[in-house]
Write a protein that holds these residues in place. Structure first.
Motif, short mmCIF file in Angstrom:
data_model
loop_
_atom_site.label_atom_id
_atom_site.label_comp_id
_atom_site.label_asym_id
_atom_site.label_seq_id
_atom_site.Cartn_x
_atom_site.Cartn_y
_atom_site.Cartn_z
N SER A 181 0.77 -1.46 -0.03
CA SER A 181 0.06 0.09 0.01
C SER A 181 1.06 1.31 0.02
CB SER A 181 -0.96 0.09 1.27
OG SER A 181 -0.09 -0.03 2.54
N LEU A 182 2.14 1.22 0.26
CA LEU A 182 2.89 2.35 0.31
C LEU A 182 4.43 2.42 -0.23
CD1 LEU A 182 3.33 5.28 1.79
CD2 LEU A 182 4.29 4.21 3.72
N CYS A 183 4.72 3.04 -0.98
CA CYS A 183 6.10 3.14 -1.49
C CYS A 183 6.83 4.44 -1.63
CB CYS A 183 6.15 2.38 -3.09
SG CYS A 183 5.42 3.69 -4.14
N GLY A 184 8.19 4.66 -1.32
CA GLY A 184 8.82 5.89 -1.28
C GLY A 184 9.93 6.21 -1.74
N ILE A 185 10.16 7.39 -1.89
CA ILE A 185 11.57 7.88 -2.68
C ILE A 185 12.40 8.61 -1.89
CG2 ILE A 185 12.20 8.99 -4.81
CD1 ILE A 185 9.50 8.46 -6.07
N GLY A 186 13.70 8.31 -1.63
CA GLY A 186 14.51 9.15 -1.00
C GLY A 186 15.18 10.17 -1.85
N LEU A 187 14.58 11.29 -2.01
CA LEU A 187 15.18 12.12 -2.98
C LEU A 187 16.58 12.55 -2.74
CD1 LEU A 187 12.14 14.69 -3.10
CD2 LEU A 187 12.81 12.93 -4.83
N ASP A 188 17.09 12.64 -1.62
CA ASP A 188 18.47 12.79 -1.35
C ASP A 188 19.56 11.76 -1.96
OD1 ASP A 188 17.28 11.17 0.49
OD2 ASP A 188 18.94 11.28 1.93
N MET A 189 18.99 10.84 -2.46
CA MET A 189 19.66 9.79 -3.15
C MET A 189 19.85 10.08 -4.58
SD MET A 189 21.11 8.32 -0.82
CE MET A 189 21.86 6.71 -1.54
N PHE A 190 19.16 11.12 -5.07
CA PHE A 190 19.29 11.47 -6.33
C PHE A 190 19.54 12.99 -6.90
CE2 PHE A 190 15.93 8.13 -5.63
CZ PHE A 190 16.44 7.15 -6.59
N LEU A 191 20.64 13.41 -6.30
CA LEU A 191 21.06 14.58 -6.25
C LEU A 191 22.20 15.17 -7.20
CD1 LEU A 191 21.02 15.76 -2.42
CD2 LEU A 191 19.32 16.45 -4.20
N GLY A 192 22.46 13.90 -7.90
CA GLY A 192 23.60 13.91 -9.13
C GLY A 192 24.76 13.49 -8.33
N GLU A 193 25.63 12.56 -9.29
CA GLU A 193 26.74 12.04 -9.24
C GLU A 193 27.76 12.77 -8.61
OE1 GLU A 193 28.73 9.92 -12.09
OE2 GLU A 193 27.52 11.16 -13.75
N ASN A 194 27.82 13.98 -8.95
CA ASN A 194 29.06 15.10 -8.31
C ASN A 194 28.49 15.94 -7.16
OD1 ASN A 194 30.81 14.34 -10.54
ND2 ASN A 194 29.54 15.62 -11.74
N TYR A 195 27.43 15.19 -6.61
CA TYR A 195 26.75 16.09 -5.26
C TYR A 195 27.86 15.92 -4.27
CZ TYR A 195 24.30 17.09 -0.78
OH TYR A 195 23.97 17.56 0.30
N PRO A 196 28.61 17.04 -3.59
CA PRO A 196 29.63 16.64 -2.59
C PRO A 196 29.41 15.95 -1.25
CG PRO A 196 28.87 19.00 -2.61
CD PRO A 196 28.16 18.31 -3.91
N GLY A 197 27.91 15.83 -1.28
CA GLY A 197 27.59 15.34 0.02
C GLY A 197 27.61 13.77 0.23
N TYR A 198 27.98 13.18 -1.21
CA TYR A 198 28.19 11.67 -1.13
C TYR A 198 29.53 11.47 -1.01
CZ TYR A 198 23.44 11.94 -3.44
OH TYR A 198 22.37 12.08 -3.85
N ASN A 199 29.71 10.88 0.51
CA ASN A 199 31.13 10.22 0.67
C ASN A 199 31.77 9.17 -0.28
OD1 ASN A 199 33.47 9.28 1.84
ND2 ASN A 199 32.58 9.16 3.83
N PRO A 200 32.72 9.47 -0.98
CA PRO A 200 33.25 8.59 -1.97
C PRO A 200 33.49 6.95 -1.42
CG PRO A 200 34.88 10.31 -2.03
CD PRO A 200 33.56 10.58 -1.11
N GLU A 201 33.82 7.01 -0.15
CA GLU A 201 34.22 5.94 0.68
C GLU A 201 33.23 4.86 1.02
OE1 GLU A 201 36.68 6.52 4.13
OE2 GLU A 201 38.12 7.46 2.88
N ILE A 202 31.99 5.59 0.99
CA ILE A 202 30.64 4.94 1.04
C ILE A 202 29.93 4.70 -0.07
CG2 ILE A 202 28.33 5.19 2.45
CD1 ILE A 202 29.62 6.83 4.61
N PHE A 203 29.79 5.68 -1.13
CA PHE A 203 29.32 5.75 -2.14
C PHE A 203 30.16 5.84 -3.37
CE2 PHE A 203 26.20 7.84 0.49
CZ PHE A 203 25.26 6.88 0.79
#
Length: 238
Positions: A52-74
Motif C-alpha cells: 500500500s505504500l512506496c517511497g522515494i529518498g530524494l537525497d539519493m538523486f542529487l547528481g553523481e557529483n553532489y559533494p555530500g556523497y562520501n566516495p568511501e561509502i558511495f
C-alpha cells in the motif's frame, strides 16, 4: 539541497503514471500504492511498505557529483545512478522486489533467477526505459554484456559456478559491485543478475501464456532454466 533540486515535483506524477498503469495491468489484484517522497539521510533510494505504500529518498538523486556523497561509502559506480533519470527505475525495481520477495536457496542459479525475475518485472513496468538504466550500467557496459553473452555464459559453466554455494566467490555477480572479475576483469557487477534476466526472458518467450504472478511463484530455478531452453545469443540484438 533537496528542496532546491526537487522543490517542485509536479513532473514526477506524470513520469510515474505510465509505470503504475502497467503495474495495475500486471497485478490487478494489488492496490496501487501511495507514493511518498522524503529525505532519507542517505539511507534508501526507493522502498516499499507492504503493497500500500512506496517511497522515494530524494537525497539519493542529487547528481553523481553532489559533494555530500562520501566516495568511501558511495563509490563512483553507485553515484552514477544518483541522478533524476533513475528515480522511476529505482521505484519500479522496489515494486518488483516487493512482488518477487526474497531469494530462497544459496546457489548462484538461485540468485540469478531471483534477480532475473526482479529485472523482468521491472522491464514489464518500464518497457520503454533503456536496459542500461535498469541495470545501472553505462551504455558501453550494456553493449559489452549483449555482445559477449555467449562468453559470459561459457565462463559460468567452465568454472562450475552455476550450482556453487560459495557466496563470497560469486557475490559480485549478483550484488552491486564495480566489476565481476571472476567472469572477466571488465565485466560489470551484477552480470549474473543480467544473465538471470536473459534466462527468465527466454522462459517467458517460450511460454507466453505465463502471467507474472505465475512466473514469480515458480520456486524451482533449475526447472525454469531447463524449461527456458536458454541459449546465449552470439551478438547484440538492440
Amino acid at each position: 539541497t533537496v528542496q532546491t533540486v526537487y522543490g517542485n515535483l509536479d513532473w514526477l506524477s506524470g513520469e510515474l503514471a505510465p509505470m503504475f498503469q502497467y503495474y495495475r495491468y500486471y497485478f490487478p489484484d494489488k492496490p496501487q500504492p501511495e507514493v511518498v517522497t522524503m529525505v532519507s539521510e542517505f539511507a534508501t533510494d526507493a522502498f516499499t511498505y507492504g503493497d500500500s505504500l512506496c517511497g522515494i529518498g530524494l537525497d539519493m538523486f542529487l547528481g553523481e557529483n553532489y559533494p555530500g556523497y562520501n566516495p568511501e561509502i558511495f563509490p563512483s559506480y553507485m553515484r552514477r545512478q544518483f541522478k533524476k533519470e533513475y528515480i522511476t527505475v529505482r521505484l519500479a525495481k522496489a515494486l518488483a522486489q516487493n512482488q518477487v520477495g526474497d531469494v530462497t536457496g544459496q546457489r548462484l542459479i538461485d540468485h540469478m533467477i531471483h534477480q532475473g525475475k526482479i529485472l523482468y518485472v521491472t522491464d514489464c513496468l518500464l518497457p520503454y526505459t533503456p536496459d542500461s538504466l535498469k541495470m545501472g550500467y553505462t551504455t558501453a557496459q550494456m553493449a559489452g554484456c549483449t555482445n559477449n553473452e555467449q562468453e559470459v555464459w561459457g565462463r559460468i559453466l567452465e568454472q562450475n559456478l552455476l550450482y556453487s554455494v560459495d557466496f563470497a566467490k560469486y557475490r559480485k555477480m549478483v550484488t552491486p559491485s564495480p566489476n565481476a572479475p571472476i567472469i572477466f576483469e571488465e565485466a560489470p557487477g551484477e552480470v549474473g543478475s543480467w544473465m538471470g534476466w536473459r534466462i527468465v526472458d527466454a522462459y517467458m518467450k517460450r511460454h507466453p501464456g505465463t502471467t507474472l504472478t505465475q512466473l514469480i511463484n515458480m520456486n524451482d530455478p533449475q526447472k525454469l532454466l531447463e524449461a527456458s531452453k536458454y541459449k546465449p545469443r552470439r551478438t547484440a540484438v538492440k
